[in-house]
Structure formats: structure tokens, C-alpha cells
Scaffold this motif. Sequence first.
Motif, PDB file in Angstrom:
ATOM      1  N   SER A   1      14.739   7.246  47.820  1.00 57.13           N
ATOM      2  CA  SER A   1      13.914   8.497  47.453  1.00 57.13           C
ATOM      3  C   SER A   1      12.764   7.897  46.702  1.00 57.13           C
ATOM      4  CB  SER A   1      14.842   9.245  46.370  1.00 57.13           C
ATOM      5  OG  SER A   1      15.060   8.387  45.154  1.00 57.13           O
ATOM      6  N   LEU A   2      12.464   6.607  46.547  1.00 59.33           N
ATOM      7  CA  LEU A   2      11.498   6.085  45.821  1.00 59.33           C
ATOM      8  C   LEU A   2      10.256   5.815  46.748  1.00 59.33           C
ATOM      9  CD1 LEU A   2      13.186   3.169  43.990  1.00 59.33           C
ATOM     10  CD2 LEU A   2      12.676   5.309  42.964  1.00 59.33           C
ATOM     11  N   GLY A   3       9.053   6.008  46.096  1.00 65.95           N
ATOM     12  CA  GLY A   3       7.720   5.821  46.730  1.00 65.95           C
ATOM     13  C   GLY A   3       7.499   4.315  46.692  1.00 65.95           C
ATOM     14  N   LYS A   4       6.347   4.173  47.677  1.00 66.32           N
ATOM     15  CA  LYS A   4       5.977   2.839  47.878  1.00 66.32           C
ATOM     16  C   LYS A   4       5.449   2.144  46.327  1.00 66.32           C
ATOM     17  CE  LYS A   4       4.467   3.054  52.600  1.00 66.32           C
ATOM     18  NZ  LYS A   4       3.279   2.887  53.674  1.00 66.32           N
ATOM     19  N   ALA A   5       4.942   2.955  45.529  1.00 65.25           N
ATOM     20  CA  ALA A   5       4.381   2.381  44.255  1.00 65.25           C
ATOM     21  C   ALA A   5       5.533   1.941  43.583  1.00 65.25           C
ATOM     22  CB  ALA A   5       3.403   3.347  43.672  1.00 65.25           C
ATOM     23  N   GLU A   6       6.673   2.671  43.474  1.00 70.78           N
ATOM     24  CA  GLU A   6       7.523   2.573  42.483  1.00 70.78           C
ATOM     25  C   GLU A   6       8.538   1.302  43.033  1.00 70.78           C
ATOM     26  OE1 GLU A   6       9.405   6.864  41.060  1.00 70.78           O
ATOM     27  OE2 GLU A   6       9.092   6.674  43.085  1.00 70.78           O
ATOM     28  N   LEU A   7       8.578   1.111  44.448  1.00 76.12           N
ATOM     29  CA  LEU A   7       9.076  -0.082  44.878  1.00 76.12           C
ATOM     30  C   LEU A   7       8.450  -1.285  44.756  1.00 76.12           C
ATOM     31  CD1 LEU A   7      10.299   1.335  48.312  1.00 76.12           C
ATOM     32  CD2 LEU A   7      11.947   0.939  46.464  1.00 76.12           C
ATOM     33  N   ALA A   8       7.120  -1.139  44.687  1.00 75.94           N
ATOM     34  CA  ALA A   8       6.304  -2.181  44.539  1.00 75.94           C
ATOM     35  C   ALA A   8       6.561  -3.012  43.333  1.00 75.94           C
ATOM     36  CB  ALA A   8       4.795  -1.866  44.676  1.00 75.94           C
ATOM     37  N   LYS A   9       6.695  -2.214  42.320  1.00 79.62           N
ATOM     38  CA  LYS A   9       6.917  -2.763  40.770  1.00 79.62           C
ATOM     39  C   LYS A   9       8.226  -3.338  40.895  1.00 79.62           C
ATOM     40  CE  LYS A   9       4.528   1.152  38.423  1.00 79.62           C
ATOM     41  NZ  LYS A   9       5.043   2.404  37.605  1.00 79.62           N
ATOM     42  N   GLY A  10       9.165  -3.454  41.637  1.00 81.55           N
ATOM     43  CA  GLY A  10      10.646  -4.051  41.472  1.00 81.55           C
ATOM     44  C   GLY A  10      11.441  -3.177  41.015  1.00 81.55           C
ATOM     45  N   VAL A  11      12.737  -3.038  41.418  1.00 81.50           N
ATOM     46  CA  VAL A  11      13.608  -2.308  40.809  1.00 81.50           C
ATOM     47  C   VAL A  11      14.653  -3.084  39.828  1.00 81.50           C
ATOM     48  CG1 VAL A  11      13.513  -0.604  42.599  1.00 81.50           C
ATOM     49  CG2 VAL A  11      15.329  -2.490  42.646  1.00 81.50           C
ATOM     50  N   ILE A  12      15.173  -2.414  38.840  1.00 81.30           N
ATOM     51  CA  ILE A  12      16.201  -2.979  37.808  1.00 81.30           C
ATOM     52  C   ILE A  12      16.979  -2.250  37.429  1.00 81.30           C
ATOM     53  CG2 ILE A  12      14.623  -2.293  36.019  1.00 81.30           C
ATOM     54  CD1 ILE A  12      15.460  -4.994  34.392  1.00 81.30           C
ATOM     55  N   ALA A  13      18.305  -2.761  36.918  1.00 82.22           N
ATOM     56  CA  ALA A  13      19.517  -1.936  36.554  1.00 82.22           C
ATOM     57  C   ALA A  13      20.305  -2.809  35.926  1.00 82.22           C
ATOM     58  CB  ALA A  13      20.404  -1.760  37.935  1.00 82.22           C
ATOM     59  N   ALA A  14      21.198  -2.026  35.064  1.00 84.99           N
ATOM     60  CA  ALA A  14      22.234  -2.681  34.356  1.00 84.99           C
ATOM     61  C   ALA A  14      23.681  -2.465  34.795  1.00 84.99           C
ATOM     62  CB  ALA A  14      21.989  -2.185  32.836  1.00 84.99           C
ATOM     63  N   SER A  15      24.538  -3.318  35.168  1.00 85.46           N
ATOM     64  CA  SER A  15      25.531  -3.260  35.638  1.00 85.46           C
ATOM     65  C   SER A  15      26.661  -4.153  35.407  1.00 85.46           C
ATOM     66  CB  SER A  15      25.163  -3.182  37.242  1.00 85.46           C
ATOM     67  OG  SER A  15      26.565  -3.043  37.889  1.00 85.46           O
TER      68      SER A  15
END
Length: 503
Positions: A61-75
Motif C-alpha cells: 500500500s506504500l508509495g515509492k517515496a515512502e518505500l525510498a525512505k526505508g521501512v522500520i518496525a519494532a517486533s
Amino acid sequence: MPTSYVKRILDAQIYDLVVRTPIDEAPQLSLRLGNRVLLKREDLQPIFSFKLRGAYNKMLSLGKAELAKGVIAASAGNHAQGLAMAAQKIGAKATIVMPTTTPQIKVNAVKALGAKVILQGDSYDEASDYAQRLVIEKEMTYIHPFDDPEVIAGQGTIAMEILQQVPERLDAVFIAVGGGGLCAGMAAYIKTVRPEIKVIAVEAEDSACLDAAMKAGRRVRLKNVGIFADGTAVAQIGKETFRILKDTVDEVITVSVDEICASIKDTFDDTRSICEPAGALGLAGLKKYVGRTGAKEQTLLAVECGANINFDRLRYISERTEIGEKREAILAVTIPEEPGSFKAFCASLNKRNITEFNYRMGGASQAHIFVGVQVVSDDDRYNLVADLGDKGYPVVDMTDNEIAKLHIRHMVGGRAKEATDEMIFTFEFPERPGALMKFLTRLGDRWNISMFHYRNHGSADGKVLAGLQIPRKDRKKAHVFLDDLEYSWAEETENPAYQFFLS
């Protein structure tokens, strides 16, 4: 309200990575419980957990700009693996902040999928706080493990598959709850499409944040969270997940560590798969539901939601299984200290199998024995205790005594007249390299340690039983000192297991 999620679930385009998992019959358990028991095998996903569904659906569901920043999560592990695999598939960079208590098998799996791992804090909440700081500092895109509509919808695809695979009668579905993403997605779909099916949420007793919220009518934060079922060890139910669950869940069932362990064995017996503690929650709740309601000839389904478990944890799990299945009684029995008394006691059990026997001479006239005896149910255990009492044996039932099961059974017979002014305490601390030494350093040498038992169970928390020689005049100060240690502790000086075998 759940209707809006049905469209999201139907629109989820995740099956180029996610597996449509099978539903297996559990023939032995079905026969034993008098119901048709089904298991939805989410342990067969590529990451051995359902979490891939929600993580991948969110990433798509993410756009190219959001993906380009890199994704992060706590898990604590499974969401981390799901996000790492989804990022690898899409070609995005992923950073995962994991608690230092995360099982190594999950840490290694995330690294193998190409994600950067940062170990921070002793709990999911501490890891999450750190991840949020990185989001601000580095402008990364945060992927929440459960409290996000796209994640919830991804998990809800499990319910869509179940209703396609079981079009006939289905009476109830049992779903593990941590932050609530899995249960919310499934409940939203089931209650819209087949509202007659009961949706029953299942939590570990020591991390039951949904149960607490349902009783309070609002989200509450638990003061303490047990982490045996580390995949669901969350202090507060999600905001969006609770909005859904409060109107769609028929019941919340909480289960004990022993009941979880027994369900891990049940799963193995019927499928030859070994699930993690959180993965066995659904089945543990199913069994408890049948025992409480007396349900018969129903079709009941549990979601086996994960199988990421360190192998060395199985030692601890196997020790607790028989008690969790109500097939073992742990008793402290007083017998005469004379030749033939052990034989006479065994004869009094009427050919019941002895599963454990611990004894050391402790006096001239009486002996206290720690004995495990095979039983078939709680009622059978109560009858055994009553029968031994009628035959003249003083008996204390320790089947539900945590100190007896965790520590005393490994220490029976260790008495010392020199251990004056002895007070007994239990401590818990996050289990990681050097944790025991850190604990001993913080405990210091203020008082003599007169007794100590620690055993690594391959779990996320270390448990210690310790005796400290504390003069009566210092006991109030001792409690203040122990509070300042910042470790969970409890006094157990009057615990009958200690009094019988070590005092």
C-alpha cells in the motif's frame, strides 16, 4: 463497522508471496474432546508465522517515496520476519528494532532476510519507543505490527480462507491475541460474512491486555507482562484493534503456561509440528472452552499461528506438559522414616504410575517425599489426595505451586542447620548473555546467600529461587533494597514447598 474491512481483505493482493495454508484435522484430540477439532496451519508460511500477511499487505500500500525512505518496525520476531521478507520481495530497505530478550532463532531469521537488526530494551514497548525515535531522526516509514488497517486486513485474509475451506458448519474459531491485529482482522470478516460463528480470543494469563480492556470498557496498560508466550507479550491492546474487537469478539479466554505447554504437545501429536507458545494459544483456549462448557459434536477451529521457537525451550515445555494436560499430580507426602515405608506408599497408589520421586533423609522419624503421580484429570487428582489422606498419609497438593515445579523439584533434600535467619525470594530478570552475573552483582554481598537455584529454560526471562540470611532487624530495609533492584521479586519464605523440603 467491520464491513469496511471485508473489502480491504478481499482486495489484498498478497498471494504472490503468502501461502494459502491448509486446515488439518486433529484426529486424536477430536476423539479425546468429543468434537471435530481443526487447525489452521499458519506455521506453514515461509516465515513460519501469519505475520507475513499483514506486513506484505501494508508494504504493497506504500508509495515509492515512502518505500525510498526505508521501512522500520519494532517486533519480538514474527512481524520482523514478515516485514523483512516483504521488503526483500519489493526491494526496499528494512530496519527492525527487537527486544534484547528475543529468541535467537528469530534474530537470525530476520538477518538472513537482509534486514538490519537493532537490539534495544527488554520488552516490545521499549523496542517500540526506540523505533519511534529513529522514525523522527531518520525520517523512516514506520510499519506497525498490529494497529494499522492494512496490517489488520492482511491478517484477516486467514478468515477469508477458512470460510472458503470450511463452507459447512463451523461453531467457533479460537484466535491468539497480543496486540490484536490477527483477531481483529479475522473477527471483522467472520462476523460480517458468517455472524453465527463464535469468535473467541485467547490470551496468556500473564499478558491478557484484551481481557483487561473488555472488563474495563476501555484500553488499559498492564503493569507487568509475562513473556513465556513472547509473540503475544503486549502491555496494551491496539487502539484500532480494540475498536473492532469490543464489538466482534464473543468471549475472551485466558490460559496458563501449563495449558499452553500441553497444547504444544497436542499439536505435535496430531500434526508432528512444533509451534511456539503464542502459536498454541488458540488450541489451549479451545480445550479450555470445551472443558468449561461441555461442548460435544461441534466443529471447532484453532489458528496455529506461529512456530518460531528456540529448540532449547522444549526442555522446559516438556516438563510442564503433563501438568497442563491434568495428567500429573505433584505431591508432598509425609511417610515414616523406616524400612519398607517407600514400598508401602507405592502400594497405596493402587498401581498408578509414579512419574517422579525425590527424597533425602531429613529426620529420625519422618520423611518428606516429593512425588509425581500419573492421573487422568483434576477430579482424579483430588480423589488421589483424599484417598492417601484416608490411608493415613499427610499430603500437600503442589500441582499448582509454581515454586515447587520450577525449583524445589530440583533441590529436594538440601537442608542446612547453619542457615539461620533465612528468607526465601523469587526473582525474575530478562534472559540474555551476562544477565545472571548482572543480577548477582546488583544483589551484592550485603547478606549471605544461603540457597540459590537458577536454570536456563531457553525462555526470555530468567527465574531464580534464592535464600538470603537477613537478621530480623534488617528485614524492612531488605524489602526497600529489593524494590530498588528493579527486578521482579516476591517473598516465598512461607511457601509450603520450601517449608517441606528445604527449611
